[in-house]
Motif scaffolding. Structure first.
Motif, PDB file in Angstrom:
ATOM      1  N   UNK A 496       0.822  -1.198   0.000  1.00  0.00           N
ATOM      2  CA  UNK A 496       0.000   0.000   0.000  1.00  0.00           C
ATOM      3  C   UNK A 496       0.860   1.254   0.000  1.00  0.00           C
ATOM      4  N   UNK A 497       0.251   2.339  -0.485  1.00  0.00           N
ATOM      5  CA  UNK A 497       0.911   3.641  -0.491  1.00  0.00           C
ATOM      6  C   UNK A 497       0.121   4.543   0.446  1.00  0.00           C
ATOM      7  N   UNK A 498       0.779   5.002   1.499  1.00  0.00           N
ATOM      8  CA  UNK A 498       0.094   5.805   2.513  1.00  0.00           C
ATOM      9  C   UNK A 498       1.119   6.595   3.312  1.00  0.00           C
ATOM     10  N   UNK A 499       0.665   7.612   4.066  1.00  0.00           N
ATOM     11  CA  UNK A 499       1.587   8.321   4.963  1.00  0.00           C
ATOM     12  C   UNK A 499       2.059   7.389   6.076  1.00  0.00           C
ATOM     13  N   UNK A 500       3.202   7.718   6.668  1.00  0.00           N
ATOM     14  CA  UNK A 500       3.693   6.964   7.823  1.00  0.00           C
ATOM     15  C   UNK A 500       2.846   7.283   9.043  1.00  0.00           C
ATOM     16  N   UNK A 501       2.849   6.400  10.014  1.00  0.00           N
ATOM     17  CA  UNK A 501       2.122   6.644  11.268  1.00  0.00           C
ATOM     18  C   UNK A 501       2.887   6.034  12.432  1.00  0.00           C
ATOM     19  N   UNK A 502       2.660   6.571  13.623  1.00  0.00           N
ATOM     20  CA  UNK A 502       3.282   6.042  14.829  1.00  0.00           C
ATOM     21  C   UNK A 502       4.799   6.009  14.725  1.00  0.00           C
ATOM     22  N   UNK A 503       5.368   4.910  15.210  1.00  0.00           N
ATOM     23  CA  UNK A 503       6.823   4.781  15.243  1.00  0.00           C
ATOM     24  C   UNK A 503       7.425   4.431  13.892  1.00  0.00           C
ATOM     25  N   UNK A 504       6.580   4.339  12.848  1.00  0.00           N
ATOM     26  CA  UNK A 504       7.116   4.241  11.482  1.00  0.00           C
ATOM     27  C   UNK A 504       7.844   5.536  11.115  1.00  0.00           C
ATOM     28  N   UNK A 505       7.406   6.644  11.717  1.00  0.00           N
ATOM     29  CA  UNK A 505       8.028   7.947  11.454  1.00  0.00           C
ATOM     30  C   UNK A 505       9.362   7.996  12.184  1.00  0.00           C
ATOM     31  N   UNK A 506      10.463   8.348  11.516  1.00  0.00           N
ATOM     32  CA  UNK A 506      11.760   8.425  12.196  1.00  0.00           C
ATOM     33  C   UNK A 506      11.701   9.353  13.402  1.00  0.00           C
ATOM     34  N   UNK A 507      12.395   8.990  14.471  1.00  0.00           N
ATOM     35  CA  UNK A 507      12.369   9.767  15.706  1.00  0.00           C
ATOM     36  C   UNK A 507      12.783  11.211  15.482  1.00  0.00           C
ATOM     37  N   UNK A 508      13.835  11.432  14.667  1.00  0.00           N
ATOM     38  CA  UNK A 508      14.299  12.801  14.443  1.00  0.00           C
ATOM     39  C   UNK A 508      13.208  13.659  13.814  1.00  0.00           C
ATOM     40  N   UNK A 509      12.392  13.063  12.907  1.00  0.00           N
ATOM     41  CA  UNK A 509      11.313  13.811  12.269  1.00  0.00           C
ATOM     42  C   UNK A 509      10.190  14.094  13.250  1.00  0.00           C
ATOM     43  N   UNK A 510       9.919  13.166  14.174  1.00  0.00           N
ATOM     44  CA  UNK A 510       8.874  13.380  15.179  1.00  0.00           C
ATOM     45  C   UNK A 510       9.253  14.521  16.115  1.00  0.00           C
ATOM     46  N   UNK A 511      10.554  14.616  16.422  1.00  0.00           N
ATOM     47  CA  UNK A 511      11.033  15.694  17.296  1.00  0.00           C
ATOM     48  C   UNK A 511      10.896  17.047  16.594  1.00  0.00           C
ATOM     49  N   UNK A 512      11.401  17.132  15.352  1.00  0.00           N
ATOM     50  CA  UNK A 512      11.376  18.405  14.616  1.00  0.00           C
ATOM     51  C   UNK A 512       9.945  18.814  14.309  1.00  0.00           C
ATOM     52  N   UNK A 513       9.049  17.841  14.113  1.00  0.00           N
ATOM     53  CA  UNK A 513       7.648  18.165  13.832  1.00  0.00           C
ATOM     54  C   UNK A 513       7.059  19.010  14.952  1.00  0.00           C
ATOM     55  N   UNK A 514       7.283  18.595  16.212  1.00  0.00           N
ATOM     56  CA  UNK A 514       6.732  19.362  17.337  1.00  0.00           C
ATOM     57  C   UNK A 514       7.432  20.714  17.450  1.00  0.00           C
ATOM     58  N   UNK A 515       8.765  20.721  17.298  1.00  0.00           N
ATOM     59  CA  UNK A 515       9.504  21.980  17.399  1.00  0.00           C
ATOM     60  C   UNK A 515       9.026  22.975  16.346  1.00  0.00           C
ATOM     61  N   UNK A 516       8.796  22.517  15.099  1.00  0.00           N
ATOM     62  CA  UNK A 516       8.387  23.381  13.991  1.00  0.00           C
ATOM     63  C   UNK A 516       6.990  23.936  14.218  1.00  0.00           C
ATOM     64  N   UNK A 517       6.065  23.077  14.665  1.00  0.00           N
ATOM     65  CA  UNK A 517       4.687  23.534  14.890  1.00  0.00           C
ATOM     66  C   UNK A 517       4.638  24.526  16.049  1.00  0.00           C
ATOM     67  N   UNK A 518       5.359  24.219  17.129  1.00  0.00           N
ATOM     68  CA  UNK A 518       5.358  25.142  18.267  1.00  0.00           C
ATOM     69  C   UNK A 518       5.869  26.516  17.843  1.00  0.00           C
ATOM     70  N   UNK A 519       6.966  26.538  17.076  1.00  0.00           N
ATOM     71  CA  UNK A 519       7.517  27.839  16.662  1.00  0.00           C
ATOM     72  C   UNK A 519       6.583  28.560  15.720  1.00  0.00           C
TER      73      UNK A 519
END
Length: 587
Positions: A496-519
């Motif tokens: 299947x072709x779909x967005x990543x979810x949960x821990x499929x998303x690399x940890x570094x991207x999960x960290x930057x995602x929150x930092x980017x949205x907060x800023x």
């Protein structure tokens, strides 16, 4: 009447003759067994297995029995194993060890379990009998074989006639079983003691030769060794020195009687040599000392002294000291230390310069990308500060302690500003559009993740540092993914072709995602004013498990005060204008 009496008398005589013949057979058998035992126990080639085989053969042939077995107990699995067999049926003369029976099973196993003799003159009437295929047994006698009070096996006698075993025959077989146990016990003990005695004698002889040879070699070795070797008493008196030690200290052999090691040790090393000798004399086995020596020629040398105790019985009588001249080694090590320290400082300085240059280049590239839209230089500084803070907090979590290393945090700090590098490939009219994007425009905007990731991958390949840029590549490609799988981009996962979810998303991207949205929430944009921290915090908390990794949200809460400090330190109004463009042609 006379004829009837004569017949009865003949029958009695016949029974008596048969009885006498049987008793003579038992006596002859007993003598045969005694001779056999003497023959085997007096021979050097005697083995218990051969004796057992000879005994069962005599029993079988003497009384024309169907089969005679000796089974011994295997203490590993507690079974009876066939050790010797003799039979008038050739098919039953199997090799020992091929047949075994559990203790407690059948007449033989029952005898081993109870330790009692079992006589079954008609096995068809004995429920313990276990019939084997093609076996003609009709009567069976099982006698336990014992070593003192321990059962070690069973003498098993079987015949193809019923009522085969009279009381005197049973008694004879019990005597045989006793002799078997006695012989095995004594032979086993004798063999064990003889083997141990012979081995011990050989070992003692060998050790004595080795000791004599070793002492001779050791005396020659000590006297002619290139190292300086001497023996010293507790008070420092030198009692013996080899040629090398005399030469090193500048002593003649006749001067040893009045020599003391303390007269050669520099004052700064006297305490060291005194404590070392004391420890050895008080029971320590070895001691290694480094001291400075001044010999009779007034030459100062650095020496390493290996001290070991010389004992007589349990008492330490003196100390053996092996001295090695390490003067040149000490000089070289001091030079190496100074050189290494200077070199390390130069390497650290050069490394820091390279890192600073790399960071400056990364920030320059990131500023170039960010300058296309309304983001500021403060945004990049805040992003990497937030990201580093979150990673440091997550490292305390057992789940991430083996993932988040110092190098990981450093790379995250350096490469997180490149999260939107791909925006350079998006047309200005979409980037700078103040209104809501259309569906097609938003689809094109999403392409900036792939553009940035490809650029970083190419950069890593060009400088052959793919592993370093891989974190930047993952951040650029996946920082818009969401924990519940509603983010972008969509990638192929299995079928299947779909967005990543949960821990499929690399940890570094999960960290930057929150930092980017907060800023983004706390920054001013053409379409909105900055949200207060508490409002941004609520949006982040509401997004836990939906937009954001719950673990990262918890790290955010624990580092909330540090976020506020970073936000204040790199506020937009405090940062210099970094937009390198005066104008840009719209796409």
């Amino acid at each position: 009447m006379t004829s009837q009496g004569s017949k009865e008398k003949d029958i009695v005589y016949e029974i008596l003759e048969e009885r006498i013949s049987f008793l003579e057979s038992l006596k002859s058998f007993h003598n045969n067994v005694i001779e056999l035992i003497k023959k085997h126990t007096s021979g050097k080639s005697y083995t218990p297995a051969q004796l057992l085989q000879d005994i069962v053969a005599i029993i079988q042939s003497k009384f024309n029995l169907y089969v005679v077995n000796v089974l011994t107990i295997n203490n590993v699995d507690r079974t009876l194993v066939l050790t010797a067999r003799a039979s008038k049926d050739p098919q039953l003369n199997a090799s020992p060890g091929r047949f075994q029976i559990k203790i407690g099973e059948g007449i033989t196993g029952s005898s081993a379990a109870s330790g009692e003799t079992i006589v079954a003159n008609d096995v068809s009437k004995d429920p313990r009998y276990v019939r084997a295929p093609s076996v003609a047994t009709k009567s069976e006698l099982a006698v336990p074989v014992k070593l003192q009070s321990t059962i070690i096996g069973v003498l098993d006698v079987q015949n193809d006639l019923v009522n085969s075993f009279r009381r005197d025959f049973v008694q004879a077989m019990e005597d045989v079983a006793f002799n078997i146990g006695f012989i095995l016990e004594n032979k086993q003990l004798y063999d064990t003691l003889k083997t141990q005695s012979d081995q011990l004698e050989k070992e003692v002889d060998q050790k004595m030769r080795e000791i004599q040879e070793s002492e001779s070699r050791y005396r020659n070795l000590l006297e002619n060794a290139s190292d300086s070797i001497l023996t010293i008493e507790r008070n420092g008196k030198i009692t013996w020195a080899n040629k090398a030690a005399c030469l090193f200290l500048g002593l003649k052999a006749e001067e040893l009687a009045d020599a003391n090691i303390t007269s050669f040790v520099k004052k700064g090393s006297l305490h060291t040599i005194y404590l070392g000798l004391k420890e050895i004399m008080d029971g320590a086995n070895t001691k290694r000392l480094e001291v400075s020596i001044v010999n009779a020629h007034n030459e100062t040398r650095n020496v390493e002294i290996s001290c070991s105790a010389i004992r007589e019985k349990d008492d330490v009588v003196c100390v053996e000291c092996i001295m090695r001249d390490i003067t040149e080694k000490v000089i070289v090590e001091n030079l190496k230390k100074n050189y290494t320290k200077t070199l390390e400082e130069a390497v650290d300085e050069r490394t820091n310069l390279i890192k600073d240059t790399q960071r400056a280049a990364i920030l320059a590239i990131a500023n170039l990308a960010e300058s296309i839209d309304t983001d500021t230089a403060g945004h990049l500084e805040r992003i990497r500060g937030y990201s580093k803070s979150l990673a440091e907090e997550l490292r305390a979590h057992p789940k991430y302690k083996n993932i988040i290393t110092d190098e990981y945090i450093e790379l995250l700090f350096d490469l997180s500003p490149l999260h939107d590098l791909g925006k350079v490939g998006i047309r200005d009219r979409i980037l700078l559009k103040p209104d809501k994007l259309t569906k097609d425009e938003f689809t094109e905007m999403q392409e900036h993740t792939e553009i940035g990731a490809r650029a970083l991958k190419v950069a890593g390949e060009m400088i052959r540092r793919e592993s370093v840029f891989s974190i930047g590549e993952m951040i650029a490609r996946y920082h818009h993914e969401k924990w519940d799988g509603s983010g972008y981009p969509a990638v192929k996962i299995g079928d299947e072709v779909r967005p990543l979810r949960g821990e499929e998303i690399p940890l570094c991207a999960r960290v930057v995602a929150l930092a980017d949205v907060y800023d983004a929430l706390c920054s001013k944009r053409p379409y909105k004013e900055p949200f207060p921290h508490e409002v941004a915090k609520k949006i982040i908390l509401d997004g836990a498990g939906k937009h954001f990794d719950p673990d990262v949200v918890q790290a955010f809460l624990k580092r909330e005060q540090e976020f506020l400090k970073i936000k204040k330190q790199f506020a937009d109004e405090k940062m210099a204008v970094t937009n390198p463009f005066v104008s840009k042609k719209a796409g």
